[in-house]
Each structure stands twice: as structure tokens, then as C-alpha cells.
Design a protein around this motif. Sequence first.
Motif, short mmCIF file in Angstrom:
data_model
loop_
_atom_site.label_atom_id
_atom_site.label_comp_id
_atom_site.label_asym_id
_atom_site.label_seq_id
_atom_site.Cartn_x
_atom_site.Cartn_y
_atom_site.Cartn_z
N ARG A 129 32.62 32.91 -51.79
CA ARG A 129 32.95 32.80 -53.22
C ARG A 129 32.23 33.87 -54.04
NH1 ARG A 129 34.89 27.42 -54.06
NH2 ARG A 129 34.56 26.13 -52.24
N LEU A 130 32.77 34.11 -55.23
CA LEU A 130 32.07 34.85 -56.28
C LEU A 130 31.61 33.82 -57.29
CD1 LEU A 130 34.60 37.77 -56.90
CD2 LEU A 130 32.54 37.84 -55.50
N LEU A 131 30.45 34.02 -57.87
CA LEU A 131 29.92 33.09 -58.85
C LEU A 131 29.54 33.88 -60.09
CD1 LEU A 131 27.65 30.10 -58.27
CD2 LEU A 131 26.87 31.80 -59.90
N ALA A 132 29.95 33.41 -61.26
CA ALA A 132 29.61 34.07 -62.52
C ALA A 132 28.66 33.21 -63.33
CB ALA A 132 30.86 34.37 -63.33
N ILE A 133 27.73 33.88 -64.00
CA ILE A 133 26.73 33.20 -64.81
C ILE A 133 26.80 33.75 -66.23
CG2 ILE A 133 24.26 32.79 -65.14
CD1 ILE A 133 23.94 33.24 -62.09
N ALA A 154 30.77 29.70 -63.41
CA ALA A 154 32.14 29.67 -62.90
C ALA A 154 32.11 30.15 -61.45
CB ALA A 154 33.05 30.56 -63.74
N ILE A 155 33.12 29.77 -60.71
CA ILE A 155 33.16 30.06 -59.28
C ILE A 155 34.60 30.37 -58.86
CG2 ILE A 155 33.45 27.65 -58.58
CD1 ILE A 155 30.98 29.95 -56.87
N ASP A 204 16.88 26.77 -60.03
CA ASP A 204 16.87 25.64 -59.10
C ASP A 204 18.30 25.18 -58.78
OD1 ASP A 204 14.10 25.64 -58.94
OD2 ASP A 204 13.87 24.13 -60.51
N PHE A 205 19.16 25.16 -59.79
CA PHE A 205 20.56 24.79 -59.57
C PHE A 205 21.21 25.75 -58.57
CE2 PHE A 205 25.04 25.40 -60.30
CZ PHE A 205 25.54 24.11 -60.29
N LEU A 206 20.99 27.06 -58.78
CA LEU A 206 21.59 28.06 -57.91
C LEU A 206 21.03 27.98 -56.49
CD1 LEU A 206 21.63 30.96 -60.48
CD2 LEU A 206 23.64 29.76 -59.58
N ALA A 207 19.74 27.75 -56.36
CA ALA A 207 19.14 27.61 -55.02
C ALA A 207 19.82 26.48 -54.26
CB ALA A 207 17.64 27.37 -55.13
N ASP A 208 20.03 25.36 -54.94
CA ASP A 208 20.70 24.22 -54.33
C ASP A 208 22.16 24.56 -54.00
OD1 ASP A 208 20.84 21.35 -53.56
OD2 ASP A 208 22.24 21.26 -55.27
N GLU A 240 27.18 26.18 -50.50
CA GLU A 240 28.37 27.04 -50.54
C GLU A 240 27.99 28.48 -50.23
OE1 GLU A 240 31.45 26.06 -50.94
OE2 GLU A 240 31.11 24.02 -51.64
N LYS A 241 28.88 29.17 -49.55
CA LYS A 241 28.66 30.58 -49.26
C LYS A 241 29.12 31.40 -50.46
CE LYS A 241 29.21 34.09 -45.81
NZ LYS A 241 29.78 34.52 -44.56
N VAL A 242 28.20 32.16 -51.03
CA VAL A 242 28.49 33.00 -52.19
C VAL A 242 28.25 34.45 -51.78
CG1 VAL A 242 27.84 33.56 -54.57
CG2 VAL A 242 27.91 31.16 -53.82
N GLU A 243 29.25 35.28 -52.02
CA GLU A 243 29.19 36.69 -51.64
C GLU A 243 28.47 37.54 -52.68
OE1 GLU A 243 32.60 40.03 -51.54
OE2 GLU A 243 32.93 38.34 -50.20
N LYS A 244 28.71 37.22 -53.95
CA LYS A 244 28.14 38.02 -55.03
C LYS A 244 28.04 37.17 -56.29
CE LYS A 244 29.48 42.30 -55.43
NZ LYS A 244 30.32 43.49 -55.67
N VAL A 245 27.05 37.50 -57.10
CA VAL A 245 26.87 36.81 -58.38
C VAL A 245 27.12 37.82 -59.49
CG1 VAL A 245 25.18 35.69 -59.88
CG2 VAL A 245 25.27 35.11 -57.46
#
Length: 136
Positions: A3-7, A17-18, A39-43, A48-53
Motif C-alpha cells: 500500500r501507499l499511505l498518506a499523512i 489515507a491508504i 505510535d499509530f503508524l508503528a502499529d 499492513e505492508k506499506v511501500e511508501k509514505v
Amino acid sequence: MARLLAIDYGMKRTGIAITDEFQIIASGLTTIASETAIDFLADYFTKEKVEKVIIGKPLQMNGQPSESAAVIEKFVLLFQKRFPDMPVARVDERFTSKMAFQTMIDSGLKKKQRQNKALVDEIAATIMLQGYMAGN
């Protein structure tokens, strides 16, 4: 694929968003208190496998950093220290909150629902992620 994850990091709240695993659809995930973001992101990264933030880069109309830039840069440094192997892309986040609010109006949300700032942050992160996906 991962996944890609946006902050959409803010002083009080952070919208997240994901994408789906195939990186086709961007969806709002949640809005959290900014002090809990790492802490949220670490969990989340353990589940989930995230490729890039993708992290928003707040700019003024003239391209200069906005007043919130220092707070976000501090978060980015903390993020990179905690997750050194996670690739990070920075994207211009100008207008994402305005676009999020307009999206809420266009989707027929009532005035009281549009006052939900957490929802605005989550939608803004989704818009930022969609923009990143469209440009790559």
C-alpha cells in the motif's frame, strides 16, 4: 504489492489515507491525535505492508513554507528516525483542506457534518494521496 499511505499532519489532528494493495484506490483510513501518529503508524506497519509514505508539504501561494511547516518538518524527521527504511515522498498540500470541504458539500453532507474537522483532515489526506497516484 504494498500500500501507499498518506499523512496530512497537523498541529492537533492528523488525517491518514491508504491505498488498496494494488495501489488503484485511495481511501480515508482515519484521523488521529497528532501526538499519537508515530505510535499509530508503528502499529499499522506491523499489520499492513506499506511501500511508501506520502507526507504533505505545506506551502504558501508563493511557494514558500507556510507557518505550520516547522511543525511538520519536525514530524518528518521523527518519522524518518523511527522508520529509516520507509521511503517518504513529500507533496504540495496547498488547497487539500479546501478541496476536502468542497468534496463534503458536493457529496451532500449537512452543515453539522461538514464541521467535523477530523473528517476534513481524512479527506484531505485522501485527496493528497490521489494526487500523488495520478502524478506517478
